[in-house]
Design an enzyme around this catalytic site. Sequence first.
Site, mmCIF file in Angstrom:
data_model
loop_
_atom_site.group_PDB
_atom_site.id
_atom_site.type_symbol
_atom_site.label_atom_id
_atom_site.label_comp_id
_atom_site.label_asym_id
_atom_site.label_seq_id
_atom_site.Cartn_x
_atom_site.Cartn_y
_atom_site.Cartn_z
ATOM 1 N N ASP A 1 23.480 28.360 44.129
ATOM 2 C CA ASP A 1 24.898 27.746 43.692
ATOM 3 C C ASP A 1 24.931 26.372 44.153
ATOM 4 O O ASP A 1 25.605 25.455 43.343
ATOM 5 C CB ASP A 1 26.086 28.568 44.408
ATOM 6 C CG ASP A 1 25.983 29.868 43.809
ATOM 7 O OD1 ASP A 1 25.199 30.323 42.920
ATOM 8 O OD2 ASP A 1 26.845 30.869 44.189
ATOM 9 N N GLU B 1 22.617 23.903 44.579
ATOM 10 C CA GLU B 1 21.925 23.176 43.817
ATOM 11 C C GLU B 1 22.613 22.975 42.323
ATOM 12 O O GLU B 1 22.607 21.869 41.910
ATOM 13 C CB GLU B 1 20.465 23.743 43.504
ATOM 14 C CG GLU B 1 19.641 23.585 44.762
ATOM 15 C CD GLU B 1 18.386 24.529 44.606
ATOM 16 O OE1 GLU B 1 17.287 24.116 45.313
ATOM 17 O OE2 GLU B 1 18.443 25.694 44.151
ATOM 18 N N ASP C 1 26.007 23.126 41.795
ATOM 19 C CA ASP C 1 27.066 22.312 42.230
ATOM 20 C C ASP C 1 26.690 20.805 42.244
ATOM 21 O O ASP C 1 27.207 19.999 41.824
ATOM 22 C CB ASP C 1 27.775 22.538 43.543
ATOM 23 C CG ASP C 1 28.436 24.087 43.409
ATOM 24 O OD1 ASP C 1 28.601 24.431 42.352
ATOM 25 O OD2 ASP C 1 29.010 24.649 44.448
ATOM 26 N N SER D 1 43.818 46.474 17.413
ATOM 27 C CA SER D 1 43.201 47.174 18.332
ATOM 28 C C SER D 1 42.491 48.399 17.898
ATOM 29 O O SER D 1 42.337 48.499 16.637
ATOM 30 C CB SER D 1 44.394 47.429 19.316
ATOM 31 O OG SER D 1 45.317 48.392 18.386
ATOM 32 N N LEU D 2 42.128 49.213 18.899
ATOM 33 C CA LEU D 2 41.383 50.475 18.553
ATOM 34 C C LEU D 2 42.047 51.704 18.674
ATOM 35 O O LEU D 2 42.944 51.989 19.528
ATOM 36 C CB LEU D 2 40.135 50.281 19.385
ATOM 37 C CG LEU D 2 39.277 49.418 19.130
ATOM 38 C CD1 LEU D 2 38.175 49.356 20.251
ATOM 39 C CD2 LEU D 2 38.403 49.504 17.675
ATOM 40 N N GLU E 1 28.981 50.897 21.624
ATOM 41 C CA GLU E 1 29.026 49.783 22.692
ATOM 42 C C GLU E 1 30.128 50.297 23.745
ATOM 43 O O GLU E 1 30.956 51.078 23.630
ATOM 44 C CB GLU E 1 29.413 48.567 22.169
ATOM 45 C CG GLU E 1 30.072 48.471 21.001
ATOM 46 C CD GLU E 1 30.169 46.962 20.193
ATOM 47 O OE1 GLU E 1 30.859 46.170 20.813
ATOM 48 O OE2 GLU E 1 29.414 46.801 19.155
ATOM 49 N N LYS F 1 33.188 49.787 26.095
ATOM 50 C CA LYS F 1 34.643 49.309 26.178
ATOM 51 C C LYS F 1 35.117 48.725 27.399
ATOM 52 O O LYS F 1 35.112 49.188 28.305
ATOM 53 C CB LYS F 1 35.692 50.411 25.668
ATOM 54 C CG LYS F 1 37.019 49.951 25.237
ATOM 55 C CD LYS F 1 37.833 51.008 24.512
ATOM 56 C CE LYS F 1 39.271 50.441 24.120
ATOM 57 N NZ LYS F 1 40.020 49.669 25.063
ATOM 58 N N ASP G 1 36.923 46.710 30.218
ATOM 59 C CA ASP G 1 38.090 46.873 30.470
ATOM 60 C C ASP G 1 38.756 45.485 31.215
ATOM 61 O O ASP G 1 38.851 45.079 32.251
ATOM 62 C CB ASP G 1 38.425 47.721 31.637
ATOM 63 C CG ASP G 1 40.012 48.346 31.806
ATOM 64 O OD1 ASP G 1 40.757 47.871 30.970
ATOM 65 O OD2 ASP G 1 40.390 49.072 32.700
ATOM 66 N N ARG H 1 44.936 37.443 22.181
ATOM 67 C CA ARG H 1 45.068 38.325 21.183
ATOM 68 C C ARG H 1 46.695 38.288 20.786
ATOM 69 O O ARG H 1 47.159 38.215 19.673
ATOM 70 C CB ARG H 1 45.024 39.701 21.695
ATOM 71 C CG ARG H 1 45.196 40.656 20.563
ATOM 72 C CD ARG H 1 44.519 42.059 20.896
ATOM 73 N NE ARG H 1 44.773 42.863 19.798
ATOM 74 C CZ ARG H 1 45.781 43.789 20.137
ATOM 75 N NH1 ARG H 1 46.488 43.921 21.086
ATOM 76 N NH2 ARG H 1 46.121 44.713 18.854
ATOM 77 N N TYR I 1 32.085 40.764 21.652
ATOM 78 C CA TYR I 1 31.728 41.828 20.687
ATOM 79 C C TYR I 1 31.956 41.936 19.400
ATOM 80 O O TYR I 1 32.011 42.903 18.825
ATOM 81 C CB TYR I 1 32.487 43.128 21.446
ATOM 82 C CG TYR I 1 33.979 42.768 21.657
ATOM 83 C CD1 TYR I 1 34.841 42.578 20.490
ATOM 84 C CD2 TYR I 1 34.545 42.941 22.882
ATOM 85 C CE1 TYR I 1 36.219 42.456 20.818
ATOM 86 C CE2 TYR I 1 36.051 42.570 23.014
ATOM 87 C CZ TYR I 1 36.753 42.370 21.735
ATOM 88 O OH TYR I 1 38.097 42.278 21.983
ATOM 89 N N LYS J 1 31.360 52.064 16.309
ATOM 90 C CA LYS J 1 31.671 51.004 14.989
ATOM 91 C C LYS J 1 30.630 51.193 13.915
ATOM 92 O O LYS J 1 29.460 51.508 14.094
ATOM 93 C CB LYS J 1 31.573 49.673 15.390
ATOM 94 C CG LYS J 1 32.485 48.934 16.646
ATOM 95 C CD LYS J 1 32.233 47.851 16.978
ATOM 96 C CE LYS J 1 33.148 47.167 17.917
ATOM 97 N NZ LYS J 1 32.805 45.836 18.577
ATOM 98 N N LYS K 1 37.712 57.345 25.221
ATOM 99 C CA LYS K 1 38.137 56.865 26.292
ATOM 100 C C LYS K 1 37.515 58.030 27.275
ATOM 101 O O LYS K 1 37.489 59.304 27.079
ATOM 102 C CB LYS K 1 39.836 57.116 26.574
ATOM 103 C CG LYS K 1 40.124 56.078 25.671
ATOM 104 C CD LYS K 1 40.264 54.489 26.155
ATOM 105 C CE LYS K 1 41.682 54.447 27.119
ATOM 106 N NZ LYS K 1 42.111 53.275 27.220
ATOM 107 N N CYS L 1 64.706 46.134 54.777
ATOM 108 C CA CYS L 1 63.408 46.061 55.511
ATOM 109 C C CYS L 1 63.494 47.101 56.195
ATOM 110 O O CYS L 1 64.641 47.391 57.236
ATOM 111 C CB CYS L 1 63.270 44.736 56.032
ATOM 112 S SG CYS L 1 62.039 44.794 57.093
ATOM 113 N N CYS M 1 63.274 45.968 59.863
ATOM 114 C CA CYS M 1 64.237 45.371 60.779
ATOM 115 C C CYS M 1 65.607 45.452 60.219
ATOM 116 O O CYS M 1 66.611 44.984 60.838
ATOM 117 C CB CYS M 1 63.910 43.681 60.994
ATOM 118 S SG CYS M 1 64.170 42.697 59.200
ATOM 119 N N CYS N 1 60.727 40.417 52.964
ATOM 120 C CA CYS N 1 61.825 40.575 54.224
ATOM 121 C C CYS N 1 61.677 39.006 54.385
ATOM 122 O O CYS N 1 60.984 38.832 55.144
ATOM 123 C CB CYS N 1 61.400 41.609 55.390
ATOM 124 S SG CYS N 1 62.125 41.364 56.748
ATOM 125 N N CYS O 1 62.031 39.877 62.187
ATOM 126 C CA CYS O 1 61.440 41.104 61.780
ATOM 127 C C CYS O 1 60.164 41.480 62.556
ATOM 128 O O CYS O 1 59.305 40.886 62.478
ATOM 129 C CB CYS O 1 61.210 40.915 60.309
ATOM 130 S SG CYS O 1 60.333 42.711 59.701
#
Length: 675
Positions: free
Chosen positions: A37, A39, A41, A86-87, A117, A119, A121, A140, A226, A290, A314, A408, A411, A426, A431
Site C-alpha cells: 500500500d 509503494e 501511495d 429490481s428483481l 450469479e 446477489k 448485498d 438507482r 453485473y 438470469k 434469497k 438517561c 443519570c 445524554c 452523567c
Amino acid sequence: MAGSAKSADRRRAKELAAEIRRHEHLYYVRTAPEITDFEFDMLMKELEALEEAHPDLRTEDSPTRRVGGEPLSSFASVEHSVPMLSLANTYGEGEIREFDRRAREALPDECVRYHVELKFDGVAISALYRNGVFVRGGTRGDGRTGDDITANLATVGALPLAIPDRRELEVRGEVYIRRDDFARMNEERVEGGNEPFANPRNTAAGTLKLLDSREVARRPLRLFVYQLAAAESLGFERHSDAMEFLAEHGFPVNTERTLVEGIDAAVDLIGSWRGKREALPYETDGLVVKVDSFRQQARLGATGKAPRWAVAYKFPAAGEQTTLREITVQIGRTGVATPVAELEPVRVGGSTVARATLHNLEEIRRKDIRVGDTVVVEKGGEVIPKVAAVVREKRPPGATPWEFPPDCPACGGALVRDEEEVAFRCDSVRCPAQITGRIDHFASRGAMDIEGLGEKLVAQLVGAGLVHDVGDLYALREEDLAELDRMGEVSARNLVHALTESKGQPFHRVLFAVGVRHVGAHGARVLAREIGSARKLAAAEEETLTAIHEVGPAMADSIRDFFRRKDSLALMEKLAAAGLSMRDDGVEVPRPLEGRTFVLTGKLTGRSRDEAASLLREQGARVAGSVSGKTDFLVAGADAGGKLRKAEKLGVRVLDEAALERILAEGLPEEGPGI
Ligand code: IVH
C-alpha cells in the site's frame, strides 16, 4: 509555480498513470497486488505533485480523481435511459421452478440457458462511459431518476476511470464493503470514540450519499459489475458474453458465476451454495438466475418493476431464534445512547448469546423489532452477535414499536437527538455512565495503560465520589483508596504507583486518552507528530489541521470543538499540572511491524484478541479480519477453525500464542518461518 509541463514530466505522468491503473486492477479486481500500500501511495503522491505543478497534465481519466474533490452542496439528478429495475424474490425450489415454467411457456420449444450469479448485498450504481472515459455515476433512485454521484463513484478503486472502448457504455453493478474492511473500519471508529456502523450495506449506502467525496475516498468501497445496459444494441447476443467483455475491459466481474442449461442444473447450483457463502469475504443475500440470451430476454420483457427474465433466490436466514425480552439503553463515554437487545439466552455458533447491540433507532425501525418478538440471532466468525431479523408470524398480539425512553437510564438527564445524527445522546456532563466510560478509556491499554484500573474499580471510584474526571485520578492517595471495598493496602499502593508510572506516557497517548471525538490512537500519533503540542493544537486553524494528510474535516471540527470548551481546557490544565506530557518529544516511536498484516483467530490464553490486535497495531501492523493472499501471519489460538485451514491452503505463516508474544516483545526475527 504552476506551469506548462516539459515533455519529460508529461512522459512521467503518463507512465505513472498507467502504472497506477495496472496496480489498481491487480489490487481491486484480481486481488493479487504486486506492491505494498505504501509503494502504491508513493506513486499516487508523485503523480499528484506533477499535476499540482503542471495542471495541464491533469487528464479527465487521471487516477488522482480517486482522492475526491471539493464537497458538493447537493446532488444533481441523473435520468436512467434504460430503467434500473429490481428483481422478484423467491425463497424456495418451488418458486424457482415456477419462474422457469413461466419463462418456457413464453418461449415454446426453446432451450433456455441460465446465468446464475451471486446477489451482492450492497447498493446499486450505474456508471456511464463516453470516449473511453468514466463521465457519470448514478444511484438507482426510483429506477428512472437517481442521484448524480460521479465524484463519489470515481473514488471507488475497482471502477476503471478509462477503458479501451470509445462507444457510449452504461455499466451497472453493486458497490459494497468487504467484511474485513468493515470490521477494521468499525474498530477504528470505536477507537476514535465514534459509534460503530450497523452493517456493511447501510454503510456503503450512506457513504455513497456523502457530499464530501474526499471522505468517500477514505472509505473502503468496492464494486462488482453485473450488467451492461442496452447490451443487445451494442452487438452482444448473450449476457454471459457481455460479462466477459466487461471483465476483459478491466471491470470487476465476480468469478462465482455459472452458465447452466435448464432449471434442474440451476436448482442444483443453488443447493451447492448452502453453507458456502459465509466463507466469502463479502456479504451476499442470495443468487440471481438470469436468462442468458438477450433475444429471449426481450421476448420475456418486464412487469412494472422487475424483469420476467431474471429472479432472485434469497438464502434462508442462518442463525437461531429466541425471544427479545427487553430493550435497554446503554450510555457510552461520548454520551451516545445505544439500544441493546436483552435476549432469552441462546446458543449460536458455539457460544451463548444473551445481549446484542441494536445500534440505533433507525435500525430498529428498519427491521421493525419489538419487545416480545421472536428474533433471529446470527453470529459468524468474529462478527459480534446481531439481531438479523424478526419472525413476524410469531409476533405476540399487542406488541408496539419501541421508543427511546425520554431520560438517561444512568443519570436521569434528558436524552436528546442531534439534528443530523441518528443517535440519541445524554447531554449531561455529570452523567456517571459517561464519566465511567471516559475514565475506562483513559486508563485502557492503548491509552494511558494504567495497570489495575479496570471497569469495576472505576465504577467504585466514581460511585464513592472520589473521581469526577480523569484529572482527579492523579490526586488519589493510598489512604483514600484503602477505604474502598475489596481494596487492600497493597492494591492501593500498586494503583498509585501505576498512576505515577503513567505520567511518563508520551503526548500522543495523552491526546488519545482524553477522548477527543474522531481522534483514535493513530490520529493522535499523527497530530502529536505534525502539530507538536497541546497549546499549538488548541490554537490550530481548521486549514492547518486539514492540511495534514490523515486529518479530515470531521476530525478537524471536533478538535477545534474540544479545545474551545472551557471544561476540556480546564481538564488539560489539570493533567499538565499533574505532570502529564503536553508536547511531542520528537522521538519517533518505532513501528517494527509496519507493512505486515496479521489475522488473529481462536482463543488466546494470555490476553484477549482485541488487546493483542491493539498491541500489534501499535507496532505498525495491520490486523485484518480474514485470511487472504495479503496476510503475512495468522495467529492461531485454541480451537482455530476455518481461518487456520484457509491459511494452510494459502501457505500463510501460522504462529502460536508463544510466537506472538515473542514478536510483541522482541519484534520479528531476522528471517524465515522459524518463529
Ligand atoms: S441484476 C433487472 N444482478 O439486487 C435486473 N442485481 O433486487 C437488475 N443485485 O437493484 C439487477 N447482485 O442492486 C443483478 N448479480 C446481480 C445482483 C443484483 C445484487 C441487486 C441490485 C438490484 C437488486 C434487485
